[in-house]
Motif scaffolding. Structure first.
Motif, PDB file in Angstrom:
ATOM      1  N   ASN A   1       0.645  -1.290   0.439  1.00 16.12           N
ATOM      2  CA  ASN A   1       0.110   0.146  -0.303  1.00 16.12           C
ATOM      3  C   ASN A   1       0.787   0.839   0.040  1.00 16.12           C
ATOM      4  O   ASN A   1       0.277   1.892  -0.692  1.00 16.12           O
ATOM      5  CB  ASN A   1      -0.720   0.005   1.250  1.00 16.12           C
ATOM      6  N   GLU A   2       1.538   1.403   1.067  1.00 21.40           N
ATOM      7  CA  GLU A   2       2.260   2.061   1.094  1.00 21.40           C
ATOM      8  C   GLU A   2       3.703   2.380  -0.403  1.00 21.40           C
ATOM      9  O   GLU A   2       3.928   3.344  -1.019  1.00 21.40           O
ATOM     10  CB  GLU A   2       3.249   2.837   2.341  1.00 21.40           C
TER      11      GLU A   2
ATOM     12  N   TYR B   1       2.531   1.778  -3.477  1.00 21.01           N
ATOM     13  CA  TYR B   1       2.586   2.687  -4.063  1.00 21.01           C
ATOM     14  C   TYR B   1       2.034   3.676  -4.144  1.00 21.01           C
ATOM     15  O   TYR B   1       3.072   4.449  -5.447  1.00 21.01           O
ATOM     16  CB  TYR B   1       0.968   1.718  -4.686  1.00 21.01           C
ATOM     17  N   LYS B   2       2.256   4.528  -3.029  1.00 25.52           N
ATOM     18  CA  LYS B   2       1.669   5.353  -2.593  1.00 25.52           C
ATOM     19  C   LYS B   2       3.530   5.940  -2.576  1.00 25.52           C
ATOM     20  O   LYS B   2       3.632   7.606  -3.264  1.00 25.52           O
ATOM     21  CB  LYS B   2       1.248   6.264  -1.442  1.00 25.52           C
TER      22      LYS B   2
ATOM     23  N   ARG C   1       3.896   7.292  -6.836  1.00 24.86           N
ATOM     24  CA  ARG C   1       2.873   7.865  -7.063  1.00 24.86           C
ATOM     25  C   ARG C   1       3.466   9.242  -7.019  1.00 24.86           C
ATOM     26  O   ARG C   1       3.915  10.152  -7.671  1.00 24.86           O
ATOM     27  CB  ARG C   1       1.868   7.850  -7.349  1.00 24.86           C
ATOM     28  N   MET C   2       3.939   9.511  -5.995  1.00 22.57           N
ATOM     29  CA  MET C   2       4.807  11.145  -5.226  1.00 22.57           C
ATOM     30  C   MET C   2       6.138  11.411  -6.028  1.00 22.57           C
ATOM     31  O   MET C   2       6.515  11.858  -5.816  1.00 22.57           O
ATOM     32  CB  MET C   2       5.125  10.686  -3.644  1.00 22.57           C
TER      33      MET C   2
ATOM     34  N   LEU D   1      -4.595  -2.737  -1.337  1.00 23.41           N
ATOM     35  CA  LEU D   1      -5.254  -1.552  -0.837  1.00 23.41           C
ATOM     36  C   LEU D   1      -5.895  -1.431   0.429  1.00 23.41           C
ATOM     37  O   LEU D   1      -5.835  -1.051   1.509  1.00 23.41           O
ATOM     38  CB  LEU D   1      -5.399  -0.374  -2.244  1.00 23.41           C
TER      39      LEU D   1
END
Length: 440
Positions: A339-340, A342-343, A346-347, A416
């Protein structure tokens, strides 16, 4: 196909997923059997495929464990975490270095007591198995007793684990400091005692460059040369303040990574945690050496250390894996880690498909450890470490899963929305080692 006798063969019916390549670089990277059958002979994988094809080959009387409606996949592999930090997870601090001083060092002091080490190790392993993690690369403390406690507990459960005693002879409290020669001697004793004993494997473990003298790092490199099939694990380029500190301590080194490279600690079976503040030359050297990255998104976000550069690593063909980094990481769950991750991607301006995240937590991690000949997928002859994932584990996960149109959507929802509740059962070496309450 040769089928073992009913006395030894065990069969599990469910949807099956496992990988044979990195989805980022291969179009057909996984095997998916919506109605599948996994066959286990003793502690090894015998076969995996469609139920319709394998079921008629079973000898009469073979018991088939029915997990239909659930997903069976290889057990998760966590390539970087600290078992002594279990009791200090979710401890507040403004950054890495004050977090170490305020919480980590005082907590690790307690592991001179073998009884304490064993109790924490038991809980730690319970948490890993509850979250579906069957193999991990684990940091112990400077105390030999902590390594003994960990391996005693993991071997009692028949787990494939890698661990090592921390080496740390400066810039730490006196109560945790070893010596360069003493640390090397203790490490060699532990290698002889535990490496390749049962399913245990040993990792030479300098904590990180600032807490080891030149002499200690050089002796660690000599150990790595003397025992080339051992593992090496340490931290690198996690935090800007840490990087500046390393530059002041090792002014002759081109980069933080070069500190380890110059003493022979960069090779296959080297697992480096974080690698956030790398440049192109660092990534190129990682790929050339065969060393691998343990990407630790939950701890990097928790400590504000930075965002891992997936695109830069991929451009250099660096071997990657995902890791929880407990206790700076805030969850044992590889679902939370995905989950993290993936973020973070994206960032940083890139994108991680769900299939790749699951690859990095299974076969990708095995390859990063050079253990793909033992664990990581359902190739016949590999060790039978697998998990049963319950897509109905929570009302939200069940509702979202029912709306998924393809496997990628399903895996993304699981990454997620999943957590430890989605792990219905965990098997290690063909043995059931965890079963969620109410799971049949």
């Amino acid at each position: 196909m040769s089928i073992a006798t009913p006395l030894h063969l065990r069969a599990y019916r469910a949807s099956l997923l496992h990988f044979h390549a990195d989805p980022a670089f291969a179009e057909h990277a996984y095997c998916w059997h919506e109605d599948g059958l996994l066959l286990v002979d003793g502690d090894k994988i015998h076969a995996a495929g469609d139920y319709a094809q394998l079921a008629p080959l079973l000898a009469e009387g073979t018991n088939v464990v029915d997990y239909r409606g659930k997903l069976i996949m290889p057990g998760f592999i966590d390539t970087h975490l600290h078992f002594p930090q279990t009791d200090m997870i979710a401890s507040p601090a403004p950054g890495l270095l004050p977090w170490l001083e305020t919480y980590t060092f005082p907590t690790e002091r307690q592991f001179a007591d073998p009884a304490h080490g064993r109790e924490v190790a038991e809980f730690f392993l319970d948490e890993l198995l509850r979250c579906g993690t069957t193999t991990a690369m684990v940091y112990c403390t400077v105390h030999k007793e902590s390594v003994d406690a960990f391996f005693e507990a993991s071997e009692a459960r028949g787990l494939r684990m890698v661990a090592g005693k921390i080496l740390m002879d400066r810039n730490c409290p006196d109560f945790l400091a070893d010596t360069a020669e003493g640390g090397a001697r203790d490490s060699e004793d532990l290698i002889k005692k535990w490496h390749k004993h049962g399913r245990s494997l040993y990792a030479i473990t300098p904590r990180f460059a600032p807490t080891s003298t030149d002499t200690q790092l050089r002796l660690a490199g000599e150990l790595a040369q003397a025992y080339p099939d051992t593992f090496i694990q340490t931290h690198v380029s996690e935090n800007p303040d840490e990087c500046r500190w390393v530059q002041s301590l090792f002014p002759a080194s081109r980069s933080y990574l070069d500190v380890y490279d110059s003493v022979g600690l960069l090779r296959q079976r080297t697992m480096l945690g974080h690698c956030i503040w790398f440049d192109e030359r660092d990534f190129a050297r990682m790929a050339e050496s065969g060393a691998a990255v343990a990407v630790c998104p939950t701890s990097n976000l928790f400590l504000g250390s930075g965002l891992f550069d997936f695109e830069g690593a991929d451009a250099a063909s660096v071997t990657l894996s995902l890791a929880s980094d407990v206790g700076a990481g805030t969850s044992f769950s590889m679902f939370h880690t995905m989950n993290e991750a993936y973020k973070v991607a994206r960032m940083k301006g890139s994108y991680l498909p769900a299939a790749r995240m699951f690859y990095l937590a299974t076969l990708g991690a095995a390859r990063s450890m050079r253990l793909e000949g033992s664990i990581g997928n359902f190739t016949p002859g590999l060790e039978a470490d697998f998990i049963v994932v319950d897509l109905q584990a929570t009302p939200l996960l069940a509702r979202r899963s029912a709306e998924c149109n393809n496997l990628e959507e399903l895996l993304f929802a699981l990454a997620l929305l999943g957590d430890d509740r989605a792990i219905g059962a965990t098997y290690s070496g063909g043995r059931l080692v965890h079963q969620r309450a109410g799971m049949t």
